[in-house]
Design a protein around this motif. Structure first.
Motif, PDB file in Angstrom:
ATOM      1  N   MET A 250      98.964  53.618  29.452  1.00  0.00           N
ATOM      2  CA  MET A 250      98.770  54.897  28.755  1.00  0.00           C
ATOM      3  C   MET A 250      97.467  55.557  29.212  1.00  0.00           C
ATOM      4  O   MET A 250      97.397  56.772  29.367  1.00  0.00           O
ATOM      5  CB  MET A 250      98.735  54.670  27.239  1.00  0.00           C
ATOM      6  CG  MET A 250     100.049  54.206  26.675  1.00  0.00           C
ATOM      7  SD  MET A 250     101.388  55.334  27.068  1.00  0.00           S
ATOM      8  CE  MET A 250     102.678  54.207  27.499  1.00  0.00           C
ATOM      9  N   ASP A 251      96.430  54.721  29.426  1.00  0.00           N
ATOM     10  CA  ASP A 251      95.154  55.260  29.899  1.00  0.00           C
ATOM     11  C   ASP A 251      95.331  55.938  31.251  1.00  0.00           C
ATOM     12  O   ASP A 251      94.725  56.980  31.515  1.00  0.00           O
ATOM     13  CB  ASP A 251      94.114  54.136  30.015  1.00  0.00           C
ATOM     14  CG  ASP A 251      93.595  53.722  28.649  1.00  0.00           C
ATOM     15  OD1 ASP A 251      93.889  54.447  27.686  1.00  0.00           O
ATOM     16  OD2 ASP A 251      92.915  52.690  28.558  1.00  0.00           O
ATOM     17  N   ILE A 252      96.160  55.333  32.095  1.00  0.00           N
ATOM     18  CA  ILE A 252      96.382  55.919  33.413  1.00  0.00           C
ATOM     19  C   ILE A 252      97.022  57.299  33.268  1.00  0.00           C
ATOM     20  O   ILE A 252      96.607  58.263  33.902  1.00  0.00           O
ATOM     21  CB  ILE A 252      97.279  54.994  34.269  1.00  0.00           C
ATOM     22  CG1 ILE A 252      96.500  53.724  34.629  1.00  0.00           C
ATOM     23  CG2 ILE A 252      97.751  55.714  35.522  1.00  0.00           C
ATOM     24  CD1 ILE A 252      97.329  52.658  35.291  1.00  0.00           C
ATOM     25  N   ILE A 253      98.021  57.389  32.378  1.00  0.00           N
ATOM     26  CA  ILE A 253      98.666  58.688  32.176  1.00  0.00           C
ATOM     27  C   ILE A 253      97.663  59.692  31.622  1.00  0.00           C
ATOM     28  O   ILE A 253      97.620  60.863  32.018  1.00  0.00           O
ATOM     29  CB  ILE A 253      99.872  58.555  31.225  1.00  0.00           C
ATOM     30  CG1 ILE A 253     100.913  57.614  31.833  1.00  0.00           C
ATOM     31  CG2 ILE A 253     100.493  59.916  30.950  1.00  0.00           C
ATOM     32  CD1 ILE A 253     102.124  57.399  30.971  1.00  0.00           C
ATOM     33  N   LEU A 254      96.823  59.227  30.698  1.00  0.00           N
ATOM     34  CA  LEU A 254      95.851  60.131  30.082  1.00  0.00           C
ATOM     35  C   LEU A 254      94.751  60.539  31.055  1.00  0.00           C
ATOM     36  O   LEU A 254      94.094  61.561  30.857  1.00  0.00           O
ATOM     37  CB  LEU A 254      95.212  59.456  28.865  1.00  0.00           C
ATOM     38  CG  LEU A 254      96.037  59.471  27.584  1.00  0.00           C
ATOM     39  CD1 LEU A 254      95.332  58.676  26.512  1.00  0.00           C
ATOM     40  CD2 LEU A 254      96.266  60.887  27.112  1.00  0.00           C
ATOM     41  N   ALA A 255      94.542  59.727  32.083  1.00  0.00           N
ATOM     42  CA  ALA A 255      93.450  60.017  33.015  1.00  0.00           C
ATOM     43  C   ALA A 255      93.743  61.274  33.826  1.00  0.00           C
ATOM     44  O   ALA A 255      92.831  61.930  34.317  1.00  0.00           O
ATOM     45  CB  ALA A 255      93.221  58.828  33.936  1.00  0.00           C
TER      46      ALA A 255
ATOM     47  N   ALA B 114     108.819  66.496  31.502  1.00  0.00           N
ATOM     48  CA  ALA B 114     107.451  66.289  31.992  1.00  0.00           C
ATOM     49  C   ALA B 114     106.441  66.401  30.859  1.00  0.00           C
ATOM     50  O   ALA B 114     105.543  65.564  30.729  1.00  0.00           O
ATOM     51  CB  ALA B 114     107.140  67.307  33.086  1.00  0.00           C
ATOM     52  N   ILE B 115     106.603  67.411  30.014  1.00  0.00           N
ATOM     53  CA  ILE B 115     105.648  67.604  28.922  1.00  0.00           C
ATOM     54  C   ILE B 115     105.729  66.436  27.935  1.00  0.00           C
ATOM     55  O   ILE B 115     104.718  65.949  27.432  1.00  0.00           O
ATOM     56  CB  ILE B 115     105.900  68.938  28.205  1.00  0.00           C
ATOM     57  CG1 ILE B 115     105.669  70.096  29.182  1.00  0.00           C
ATOM     58  CG2 ILE B 115     104.979  69.101  27.015  1.00  0.00           C
ATOM     59  CD1 ILE B 115     106.189  71.420  28.688  1.00  0.00           C
ATOM     60  N   ALA B 116     106.949  65.974  27.675  1.00  0.00           N
ATOM     61  CA  ALA B 116     107.112  64.848  26.749  1.00  0.00           C
ATOM     62  C   ALA B 116     106.389  63.615  27.287  1.00  0.00           C
ATOM     63  O   ALA B 116     105.713  62.897  26.542  1.00  0.00           O
ATOM     64  CB  ALA B 116     108.586  64.544  26.535  1.00  0.00           C
ATOM     65  N   ILE B 117     106.521  63.359  28.573  1.00  0.00           N
ATOM     66  CA  ILE B 117     105.848  62.191  29.164  1.00  0.00           C
ATOM     67  C   ILE B 117     104.335  62.348  29.069  1.00  0.00           C
ATOM     68  O   ILE B 117     103.617  61.402  28.751  1.00  0.00           O
ATOM     69  CB  ILE B 117     106.289  62.003  30.627  1.00  0.00           C
ATOM     70  CG1 ILE B 117     107.759  61.588  30.664  1.00  0.00           C
ATOM     71  CG2 ILE B 117     105.420  60.953  31.322  1.00  0.00           C
ATOM     72  CD1 ILE B 117     108.334  61.488  32.052  1.00  0.00           C
ATOM     73  N   VAL B 118     103.868  63.549  29.303  1.00  0.00           N
ATOM     74  CA  VAL B 118     102.423  63.784  29.266  1.00  0.00           C
ATOM     75  C   VAL B 118     101.880  63.636  27.837  1.00  0.00           C
ATOM     76  O   VAL B 118     100.777  63.146  27.627  1.00  0.00           O
ATOM     77  CB  VAL B 118     102.115  65.193  29.823  1.00  0.00           C
ATOM     78  CG1 VAL B 118     100.681  65.570  29.534  1.00  0.00           C
ATOM     79  CG2 VAL B 118     102.388  65.229  31.307  1.00  0.00           C
TER      80      VAL B 118
ATOM     81  N   VAL C 147     103.096  67.997  38.585  1.00  0.00           N
ATOM     82  CA  VAL C 147     103.551  67.046  39.597  1.00  0.00           C
ATOM     83  C   VAL C 147     104.949  66.549  39.266  1.00  0.00           C
ATOM     84  O   VAL C 147     105.836  66.500  40.117  1.00  0.00           O
ATOM     85  CB  VAL C 147     102.562  65.866  39.696  1.00  0.00           C
ATOM     86  CG1 VAL C 147     103.137  64.755  40.556  1.00  0.00           C
ATOM     87  CG2 VAL C 147     101.223  66.332  40.227  1.00  0.00           C
ATOM     88  N   LEU C 148     105.140  66.203  37.978  1.00  0.00           N
ATOM     89  CA  LEU C 148     106.446  65.688  37.557  1.00  0.00           C
ATOM     90  C   LEU C 148     107.529  66.731  37.780  1.00  0.00           C
ATOM     91  O   LEU C 148     108.616  66.429  38.293  1.00  0.00           O
ATOM     92  CB  LEU C 148     106.401  65.292  36.083  1.00  0.00           C
ATOM     93  CG  LEU C 148     105.623  64.005  35.786  1.00  0.00           C
ATOM     94  CD1 LEU C 148     105.439  63.827  34.291  1.00  0.00           C
ATOM     95  CD2 LEU C 148     106.347  62.813  36.374  1.00  0.00           C
ATOM     96  N   VAL C 149     107.231  67.991  37.431  1.00  0.00           N
ATOM     97  CA  VAL C 149     108.228  69.050  37.619  1.00  0.00           C
ATOM     98  C   VAL C 149     108.486  69.261  39.102  1.00  0.00           C
ATOM     99  O   VAL C 149     109.627  69.475  39.522  1.00  0.00           O
ATOM    100  CB  VAL C 149     107.760  70.356  36.950  1.00  0.00           C
ATOM    101  CG1 VAL C 149     108.737  71.474  37.263  1.00  0.00           C
ATOM    102  CG2 VAL C 149     107.648  70.172  35.457  1.00  0.00           C
ATOM    103  N   ALA C 150     107.422  69.152  39.892  1.00  0.00           N
ATOM    104  CA  ALA C 150     107.601  69.315  41.332  1.00  0.00           C
ATOM    105  C   ALA C 150     108.539  68.248  41.882  1.00  0.00           C
ATOM    106  O   ALA C 150     109.336  68.503  42.779  1.00  0.00           O
ATOM    107  CB  ALA C 150     106.246  69.247  42.031  1.00  0.00           C
TER     108      ALA C 150
ATOM    109  N   LEU D  44      98.355  69.207  35.022  1.00  0.00           N
ATOM    110  CA  LEU D  44      98.512  68.847  36.426  1.00  0.00           C
ATOM    111  C   LEU D  44      99.598  67.786  36.585  1.00  0.00           C
ATOM    112  O   LEU D  44     100.455  67.871  37.465  1.00  0.00           O
ATOM    113  CB  LEU D  44      97.172  68.315  36.945  1.00  0.00           C
ATOM    114  CG  LEU D  44      96.966  68.422  38.441  1.00  0.00           C
ATOM    115  CD1 LEU D  44      96.969  69.876  38.862  1.00  0.00           C
ATOM    116  CD2 LEU D  44      95.673  67.747  38.840  1.00  0.00           C
ATOM    117  N   LEU D  45      99.560  66.797  35.694  1.00  0.00           N
ATOM    118  CA  LEU D  45     100.559  65.735  35.744  1.00  0.00           C
ATOM    119  C   LEU D  45     101.947  66.320  35.483  1.00  0.00           C
ATOM    120  O   LEU D  45     102.921  65.986  36.179  1.00  0.00           O
ATOM    121  CB  LEU D  45     100.226  64.664  34.709  1.00  0.00           C
ATOM    122  CG  LEU D  45     101.164  63.464  34.680  1.00  0.00           C
ATOM    123  CD1 LEU D  45     101.162  62.764  36.028  1.00  0.00           C
ATOM    124  CD2 LEU D  45     100.784  62.497  33.585  1.00  0.00           C
TER     125      LEU D  45
END
Lengths: 317, 301
Positions: B138-143, B167-171, B152-155, B148-149
Motif C-alpha cells: 500500500m505504501d508503494i501505491i501511496l508513494a 484506475a481511480i479506485a486502485i489509487v 499511467v493506469l489509464v494509459a 499520475l498513477l
C-alpha cells in the motif's frame, strides 16, 4: 468440601521478546509454576503489585492464551487448546475498566445475549432475550436499560452489565480482573456486595485479582500472594492477614491504609525496584529487596513450605 | 440491591427508531444539512436528467454557437445557460454531466471502500509478516502522486470512463486500507474484543461483528471525501483526455473542450467548473455531518 471446579498445576507462561533485529530473543517469565484450586462458592484472591503476573494468570484461566507448561483442569476436564471451545461457558471474565469492556456499538441487550448467540446457536431469539432481561434484573439494572447503549451508563452500571454478560453462560468460575479498582469507593462496595450476593445465589467460584488489600479482606476466602510471577504465600484469608509469613506479604499488608489516623503504623518500606522479569535469578526473587536476605536466599530458590498456610521463604516470620 | 445507583429520571418515552435518532444528531450540523440537500438535488438531477434537460446533450444548434446565458446581452430563454462552441445547450449538458459524476463517485467509492476495508481488516488481524507485506504494498501505491498513477493506469488500460474509474479506485484504495487497519489495531487492544474472544467468538465474527462497526466512523468520512476526490479525479482525467471521451457531457471533459474559449466565452468553462465545485463541497460538508452523527460517543444520553 465439594469437588473443585478448577485446578491449576504448575501453570507457567513465558513470553519471548525480541528487542532488536539481530539480538537474541529474551524470555519474560510472566508466570511460573502456579498451583491453585477453586471451589464453588469460594473466592480465591490473587494479590501482588503490578507486573507480578496477575493479569497473565487471568488470560490463562480464561483460555485466551495457552500456558507454556503446566495444566489447567476445569470441572475435571483438562483445558487444552483443542477443547477450549467446549469449555468457554465454564470460565468468564470481568475486566477492570468498564469503559473499555463493553462494545460501544451494541445495545445492552445485544451485549448480554452475544455469548448465547455464539455458543448456543440453536436457542431461539426470544429465549435469549428473556434470559438477558432476567440477567439485567439479577445484576440490579432495570428493564428499560435493555435497549440502551453503554455510553449512557455510569462506571458502576457498566460494571454490572459486564458482570451480567459474564454470567450469561452460567459459568462455574468467574475471573475478576480488578473489577472495582476503576470505580469510586462508594460504588466499589455496591459492586462487591453484588458479587457476594451472586456468589451465594449461583454458587460461583471467584478468582479475584486485585492489588487492593482492603477489598481482598472484604471478599476473599483464600489468598495467593504473588511476586514476579511466583506464588510466595498461600493460605486462608485469616491466616495470611493475621500472620503473614513471607517478608513481602508482610510488607504488602503493612502498606494497607488504615481507618484510624492516630493508630500506630508499622509500615515497612521496601527498598529498590521490582527486578526485571527478564532476569532469571537463581535464588529467591525477593532477595534483592528483602531485609532478611542471607547467602542461601541468593543461591537457592525456596519452595512453598507448610501445610495449609504456605510461604516460599527460608526464614519465614 | 441498591437501586439508587441505577436510578435516574423516569422516562416512559419509547426509544426513537434508528433513523430518527440519526436524523436528530445529523440535523445539529447546519453545513451537513445544507450539503445533504445539495447532494439530494444532484442525485435527483442525475437520475432524471433526460427528463429535466430541455434538449439532448449531443444536439448541435449550429446557428447558436457560443450564445451567452440568458442574463447577458445576446442571451435568450431558448438556451438558459448559453451554448458551447458547437451550439450544444449548456444546461442540458451540465444536467447530464451530473449522471456521469455520480456514476463515477458511487462506483469508485464502492469498489475502493469494499476492497480497502477487506484488505485493511485482514492486515489488522493477520500475523505480522502478512501485515507488513500488505502495508508495504500500500505504501508503494501511496508513494506515487495519485493522479499520475491513475494516468499511467489509464494509459495502460486505454482511455475510457470505465478504465478511469478502475484506475481511480486502485489509487484511492490504500487510504481505506490504512485507515481500516489503524482503527482495527486500536480496537483490538480493547477489553470488549477480549471478552468477545472469551465468549468464544470466531475470527469472522470478531472481524465483522465486533471490530468493524467500531471502525466505521472514519471510514464513512473517508468514503464521503473520496466520493468528491473520485469526481475531481475523473474530471481531471477527462480534462487530460484520459477519461470520458467527447462528446460525453462529462464535466471534466467539457472543461477540456472549452479551454480555448476561456477568454471569449466565460460560461463554457466556468459553469462545469462551478458544478464540480458545488458538488464536491456539498459532499464534503455532508461527510463531516455523517461522522458526527455516526459516532455514539458524540451522542448525549
Amino acid at each position: 468440601m465439594t469437588a473443585p471446579v478448577a485446578v491449576a498445576s504448575g501453570l507457567t507462561r513465558h513470553y519471548s521478546v525480541k528487542e532488536g533485529l539481530f539480538s537474541k530473543p529474551q524470555t519474560v517469565r510472566a508466570l511460573s509454576d502456579l498451583d491453585f484450586t477453586l471451589h464453588p462458592g469460594k473466592t480465591l484472591a490473587v494479590v501482588g503489585e503490578s507486573g507480578c503476573g496477575k493479569s497473565t494468570l487471568a488470560r490463562l484461566v480464561t483460555m485466551i492464551e495457552p500456558p507454556t507448561s503446566g495444566a489447567l483442569e476445569l470441572g475435571g476436564k483438562p483445558a487444552t487448546p483443542d477443547r477450549w471451545a467446549d469449555l468457554r461457558g465454564a470460565v468468564q471474565i470481568v475486566f477492570q475498566d468498564p469503559y473499555g469492556s463493553l462494545n460501544p456499538r451494541q445495545r445492552i441487550g445485544q451485549i448480554l445475549s452475544e455469548p448465547l448467540k455464539i455458543n448456543r446457536p440453536d436457542m431461539k431469539a426470544a429465549d435469549r432475550e428473556a434470559r438477558a432481561r432476567e440477567m439485567l434484573e439479577l445484576v440490579g439494572l432495570r428493564p428499560e436499560h435493555y435497549d440502551r447503549y453503554p455510553h449512557m451508563f455510569s462506571g458502576g452500571q457498566r460494571q454490572r452489565i459486564a458482570i451480567g454478560r459474564a454470567l450469561m453462560m452460567n459459568p462455574a468460575v468467574l475471573v475478576l480482573d480488578e473489577p472495582v479498582s476503576a470505580l469510586d469507593v462508594s460504588i466499589q462496595s455496591a459492586i462487591l456486595n453484588l458479587l457476594l450476593d451472586l456468589q451465594e445465589k449461583l454458587d460461583l467460584a471467584y478468582l479475584f485479582i486485585s492489588h487492593d488489600l482492603s477489598v481482598v479482606r472484604h471478599i476473599a476466602d483464600d489468598i495467593i500472594v504473588m511476586y514476579l510471577g511466583r506464588a510466595i504465600e498461600t493460605g486462608t484469608k485469616a491466616q495470611v492477614f493475621a500472620h503473614p509469613m513471607h517478608p513481602y506479604a508482610k510488607a504488602l499488608l503493612s502498606a494497607t491504609p488504615q481507618a484510624d489516623p492516630g493508630g500506630k503504623r508499622n509500615r515497612i518500606k521496601l527498598e529498590g525496584e521490582l527486578p526485571s522479569p527478564l532476569a532469571d535469578l537463581p535464588g529467591c526473587p525477593f532477595a534483592p529487596r528483602c531485609w532478611k536476605t542471607q547467602d542461601k536466599c541468593r543461591t537457592d530458590r525456596p519452595p512453598l513450605m507448610g501445610d495449609t498456610h504456605r510461604a516460599a521463604c527460608w526464614f519465614p516470620e | 440491591m441498591d437501586h439508587a445507583l441505577s436510578e435516574e429520571v423516569v422516562e416512559q418515552v419509547a426509544r426513537p427508531g434508528r433513523l430518527r435518532e440519526f436524523w436528530f444528531y445529523f440535523r445539529e450540523n447546519r453545513g451537513a444539512v445544507f450539503g445533504l440537500w445539495v447532494f439530494a438535488a444532484f442525485v435527483f438531477i442525475a437520475i432524471f436528467a433526460p427528463l429535466i434537460a430541455p434538449y439532448d446533450p449531443a444536439i448541435q444548434f449550429r446557428a447558436h454557437a457560443l450564445q451567452p446565458p440568458v442574463w447577458q446581452e445576446g442571451g435568450s430563454w431558448q438556451f438558459v445557460l448559453g451554448t458551447d462552441p458547437l451550439g450544444r445547450d449548456m444546461l442540458s449538458r451540465l444536467l447530464n454531466g451530473a449522471r456521469y459524476s455520480f456514476y463515477v463517485g458511487i462506483v469508485v467509492v464502492t469498489v475502493a471502500a469494499s476492497g480497502g476495508i477487506l484488505i485493511g481488516l485482514l492486515a489488522g488481524f493477520a500475523p505480522r509478516w502478512l501485515d507488513a507485506l500488505i502495508m508495504r504494498l500500500m505504501d508503494i501505491i501511496l508513494a506515487f502522486p495519485s493522479l499520475l498513477l491513475a494516468l499511467v493506469l489509464v494509459a495502460i488500460l486505454g482511455p475510457s470512463l470505465t478504465n478511469a474509474m478502475i484506475a481511480i479506485a486502485i489509487v484511492l484504495q490504500p487510504h481505506y486500507v490504512r485507515l481500516t487497519r489503524a482503527s482495527v489495531l486500536g480496537e483490538l487492544g480493547k477489553d470488549y474484543v477480549t471478552s468477545a474472544r472469551v465468549a468464544g467468538a470466531g475470527l469472522w465474527r470478531l472481524m465483522f461483528v465486533t471490530v468493524l462497526p467500531n471502525c466505521l466512523a472514519p471510514i464513512i468520512v473517508q468514503a464521503a471525501l473520496s466520493f468528491s476526490t473520485a469526481i475531481l479525479d475523473a474530471a481531471a482525467l477527462g480534462f487530460l483526455g484520459m477519461g470520458a471521451q467527447p462528446p460525453t457531457p462529462e464535466w471534466g471533459t467539457m472543461l477540456a473542450e472549452a479551454r480555448e474559449f476561456i477568454l471569449r466565452a466565460w460560461w463554457v468553462v466556468t459553469l462545469p467548473g462551478l458544478a464540480i465545485l458545488v458538488t464536491v463541497l456539498a459532499i464534503n460538508l455532508m461527510g463531516d455531518g455523517l461522522r458526527d452523527a455516526f459516532d455514539p460517543k458524540l451522542k448525549r444520553s
